[in-house]
Design a protein around this motif. Structure first.
Motif, PDB file in Angstrom:
ATOM      1  N   VAL A   1       0.713  -1.035   0.148  1.00  0.00           N
ATOM      2  CA  VAL A   1      -0.061   0.104   0.022  1.00  0.00           C
ATOM      3  C   VAL A   1       0.952   1.328   0.105  1.00  0.00           C
ATOM      4  CG1 VAL A   1      -1.539   1.312   1.146  1.00  0.00           C
ATOM      5  CG2 VAL A   1      -1.792  -1.121   1.220  1.00  0.00           C
ATOM      6  N   ILE A   2       0.921   1.814  -1.045  1.00  0.00           N
ATOM      7  CA  ILE A   2       1.814   3.126  -1.179  1.00  0.00           C
ATOM      8  C   ILE A   2       1.181   4.264  -0.746  1.00  0.00           C
ATOM      9  CG2 ILE A   2       2.916   2.080  -3.213  1.00  0.00           C
ATOM     10  CD1 ILE A   2       1.435   3.850  -5.005  1.00  0.00           C
ATOM     11  N   ASP A   3      -0.115   4.354  -0.546  1.00  0.00           N
ATOM     12  CA  ASP A   3      -0.617   5.526   0.028  1.00  0.00           C
ATOM     13  C   ASP A   3      -2.200   5.226   0.616  1.00  0.00           C
ATOM     14  OD1 ASP A   3      -1.422   8.132   0.548  1.00  0.00           O
ATOM     15  OD2 ASP A   3      -2.227   8.557  -1.346  1.00  0.00           O
ATOM     16  N   SER A   4      -2.618   5.817   1.698  1.00  0.00           N
ATOM     17  CA  SER A   4      -3.681   5.506   2.181  1.00  0.00           C
ATOM     18  C   SER A   4      -3.970   7.031   3.422  1.00  0.00           C
ATOM     19  CB  SER A   4      -3.691   4.290   3.304  1.00  0.00           C
ATOM     20  OG  SER A   4      -2.761   4.515   4.599  1.00  0.00           O
ATOM     21  N   ARG A   5      -5.267   7.342   3.357  1.00  0.00           N
ATOM     22  CA  ARG A   5      -5.666   8.324   4.231  1.00  0.00           C
ATOM     23  C   ARG A   5      -7.090   8.540   4.407  1.00  0.00           C
ATOM     24  NH1 ARG A   5      -3.981  10.333  -0.747  1.00  0.00           N
ATOM     25  NH2 ARG A   5      -5.500  11.428  -1.911  1.00  0.00           N
ATOM     26  N   LYS A   6      -7.576   9.246   5.393  1.00  0.00           N
ATOM     27  CA  LYS A   6      -8.828   9.095   5.787  1.00  0.00           C
ATOM     28  C   LYS A   6      -9.402  10.296   4.846  1.00  0.00           C
ATOM     29  CE  LYS A   6     -11.705   8.889   9.643  1.00  0.00           C
ATOM     30  NZ  LYS A   6     -11.783   9.015  11.200  1.00  0.00           N
ATOM     31  N   GLU A   7     -10.688  10.065   4.385  1.00  0.00           N
ATOM     32  CA  GLU A   7     -11.440  10.893   3.758  1.00  0.00           C
ATOM     33  C   GLU A   7     -11.696  12.125   4.344  1.00  0.00           C
ATOM     34  OE1 GLU A   7     -11.983  11.256   0.437  1.00  0.00           O
ATOM     35  OE2 GLU A   7     -10.575   9.343   0.133  1.00  0.00           O
ATOM     36  N   PRO A   8     -12.105  13.476   4.008  1.00  0.00           N
ATOM     37  CA  PRO A   8     -12.586  14.395   4.698  1.00  0.00           C
ATOM     38  C   PRO A   8     -13.963  14.312   5.365  1.00  0.00           C
ATOM     39  CG  PRO A   8     -11.736  14.971   2.758  1.00  0.00           C
ATOM     40  CD  PRO A   8     -11.744  13.741   2.557  1.00  0.00           C
ATOM     41  N   ASP A   9     -14.758  13.442   4.814  1.00  0.00           N
ATOM     42  CA  ASP A   9     -16.073  13.248   5.438  1.00  0.00           C
ATOM     43  C   ASP A   9     -15.925  12.269   6.786  1.00  0.00           C
ATOM     44  OD1 ASP A   9     -15.448  11.013   4.371  1.00  0.00           O
ATOM     45  OD2 ASP A   9     -17.100  10.480   3.156  1.00  0.00           O
ATOM     46  N   GLY A  10     -14.716  11.603   6.971  1.00  0.00           N
ATOM     47  CA  GLY A  10     -14.607  10.918   8.259  1.00  0.00           C
ATOM     48  C   GLY A  10     -15.191   9.651   8.192  1.00  0.00           C
TER      49      GLY A  10
END
Length: 636
Positions: free
Chosen positions: A462-471
């Motif tokens: 997994v080269i990138d992962s982040r939480k979306e703004p809506d949470g």
């Protein structure tokens, strides 16, 4: 199968008498009983079925027998102190037995005996008393069996264990069911079910007066019988009343009988001494049945059989005759079957012989031709089979995407709805990048682990992962290498080596080729437009059936002989003579030939695109001048 059937006659249909006779052997007593029966049987002896049993008694015991039993007083005065025999005689009208046997006729069962309900109850209770005897001075036993339609009463002596008296009363548990149906306003079947399964919901359970009123006819008859037994001297007193039968388990019944008769009342369990387990029905309902079954093991105290001797002999003869007929029929069937099989085999062998001879005669001229053709096409067929197997096992992108879909499942194998893929990209190095979203971090981690455990991918990360703004979700980017189908590549190279020309050898000059038209002597690239590619007709067999086979055709005469490897791929057809219109020629394989195997997958989803790719790679040519126009469907 071939089991013994014991039928039980109700006591009401049978006349039972007890009397004493001088002690003698069985044959003499039988003659005396036939004579004495004229006094005691209320119908014609010649039209009756009788049987008897007796037990020897001493003079003291004979004096203890009440005078009300027929013949007792005269025997005491005449015989003095010699031994006597107490005889129990049972007789039934002759017309009852055939109808009774017909009613109880079952397949694969032989009528073993016809017992009486009172005698069966007595034999069961006598077997019970062998292990739990009554107290000699405590009074005799009164046993009451309440069935569905009839109630049997017997009196058993506490001193000797003999059957002193018996009677049947036409009253049973069905009367209680009718009373419940009347009071509760329900059907007879529902009343019977409620009586057996939910007694507390019946009107009789909530009203002791109505319960006693329903049993009043039975109690009245039992009280009359008890008064008669005491007044006639058959029994002076009872130590207890034993209740059995299907209706004996009715709550409150023992207490009611004990109060009315003035003696303790308890339930009689005939299975208590038999070590029987797994019986769902109430044990008290097996009293008469256990007594009848004791005949099989010869453990009865009183053995009376009302099955006529002539019927028993007739049954034995019928069984023997039936077995003889069955054996005869079976032997005849086997004989006919053997003869039919033998005749059919002889006829079939003769027919096969004639067919083989005809086939050999027709096949001889073709055998030489077949051998020659098989030798010529052996290498070509092997290459075709390799190509077909290779095409079937080639990994397609649909399988890769199917594996990605399977990796989205949860650990338990269920569809993981918390992960969804938004975009899939693949570069020229088979490096795949998946962009997706998940509800939780654990969801795409599970998806990544499943991809890593798959046999189609490696270097999964997994080269990138982040939480979306809506949470509410997480986005991730996953990369991996799609493993090449190395088996397919190796097999493809091996097949290509089989069909490629072998290197030229100086020791073996190339055989001269027949003259080729001048139009065909032009350079190989670009392809000329006046050549015809001819696919030779090859017979398809189950082993070689499949897609069209790649072929090799002759080269121009001035071309150098191609290099060859073993085994060589021979031409599918010999060169035509000079002047032929359609000339099979060898075409150098263009670069697009390596994409031929992928055409099958494209043609399944988009046939038009497959045709365009094929025609752009292999140019369809016009016929050689002078050739007739091709018909529809002819291969070019």
């Amino acid at each position: 199968r071939n089991g013994a059937l014991i039928s039980i006659l109700p006591r009401e249909f049978v006349t039972v008498k007890r009397f004493t006779l001088p002690s003698a052997d069985h044959d003499k007593i039988e003659q005396i009983v036939r004579f004495e029966a004229e006094k005691y049987v209320p119908f014609s002896v010649d039209r009756s079925v009788m049987d008897f049993d007796f037990v020897p008694i001493s003079s003291g015991a004979a004096e203890a027998v009440p005078e009300e039993i027929e013949g007792t007083a005269e025997k005491k005065a005449a015989e003095g102190d010699v031994l006597h025999s107490m005889v129990t005689l049972a007789a039934v009208r002759q017309g009852v037995i055939p109808r009774f046997i017909e009613l109880h006729s079952f397949k694969h069962f032989k009528q073993h005996a016809i017992d009486v309900s009172s005698f069966g109850l007595y034999n069961a209770f006598a077997y019970y008393l062998r292990q739990k005897p009554l107290e000699p001075g405590g009074g005799d036993a009164l046993v009451i069996s309440i069935g569905a339609r009839w109630t049997d009463l017997i009196v058993v002596s506490a001193a000797s264990g003999e059957l002193l008296w018996s009677r049947s009363i036409e009253y049973g548990g069905a009367k209680l069911t009718e009373k419940i149906a009347e009071l509760d306003k329900i059907s007879f079947e529902d009343a019977e079910r409620r009586k057996c399964d939910d007694w507390g919901a019946t009107s009789l359970a909530s009203s002791p007066a109505q319960f006693e009123e329903a049993l009043a006819p039975l109690i009245e008859q039992i009280e009359k019988s008890v008064r008669y037994i005491h007044s006639s001297g058959i029994s002076k007193s009872f130590s207890a009343v034993w209740l059995c039968g299907g209706s004996a388990n009715t709550p409150g019944l023992p207490e009611l009988f004990g109060g009315k008769l003035g003696v303790p009342a308890e339930l009689f369990d005939p299975l208590a001494m038999l070590n029987v387990k797994g019986v769902k029905a109430p044990a008290t309902s097996f009293g008469i049945l256990v007594g009848a079954a004791l005949r099989i093991v010869r453990a009865t105290t009183l053995s009376i059989n009302l099955l006529p001797v002539d019927i028993a002999l007739l049954q034995q003869q019928q069984v023997r005759m039936r077995r003889f007929i069955q054996l005869g029929v079976a032997a005849a069937v086997v004989l006919v079957a053997l003869m039919s099989i033998f005749g059919a085999r002889v006829a079939w062998a003769a027919y096969q012989r004639r067919q083989i001879q005809q086939d050999v005669e027709r096949a001889m001229p073709l055998a030489v031709m077949v051998d020659r053709l098989e030798k010529q096409n052996e290498d070509l067929r092997r290459a075709v089979m390799e190509m077909e197997q290779l095409t079937d096992t080639k990994t397609s992108w649909s399988k890769v995407l199917n594996t990605v879909s399977e990796c989205m499942n949860s650990a338990s194998g269920e569809r993981n709805s918390n992960v969804w893929v938004q975009r899939v990209m693949v570069d020229k190095r088979n490096r795949m990048q998946i962009t997706g979203r998940s509800v939780r971090t654990e969801d795409y981690i599970l998806f990544k682990n499943n991809m890593a455990n798959s046999k189609r991918f490696q270097n999964v990360e997994v080269i990138d992962s982040r939480k979306e703004p809506d949470g509410l979700s997480f986005s991730f980017v996953l990369t991996c290498d799609v493993l090449p189908d190395y088996k397919f590549i190796e097999a493809l190279k091996r097949v290509q080596r089989m069909i490629e020309p072998a290197p030229a050898r100086a020791a073996e000059p190339a055989p001269p080729a027949p003259p080729v038209p001048a139009a065909l002597m032009a350079p190989a690239a670009p392809l000329p437009t006046n050549l015809v590619i001819v696919r030779p007709p090859v017979e398809r067999t189950p082993a070689t059936a499949g897609p069209a086979r790649p072929i090799e055709v002759p080269r121009p005469a001035d071309a150098a002989p191609p290099p060859r490897t073993a085994p060589p791929v021979q031409a599918a057809r010999a060169l035509p003579p000079p002047g032929a219109t359609n000339v099979p020629v060898h075409l150098n394989m263009p670069p697009g030939m390596t994409n031929l195997l992928s055409l099958e997958a494209i043609a399944r989803t988009n046939p038009a695109a497959a045709v365009n790719i094929f025609t752009s790679t292999f140019q369809r040519t016009l016929p050689v001048p002078g050739e007739a126009p091709a018909e529809d469907g002819e291969d070019r």
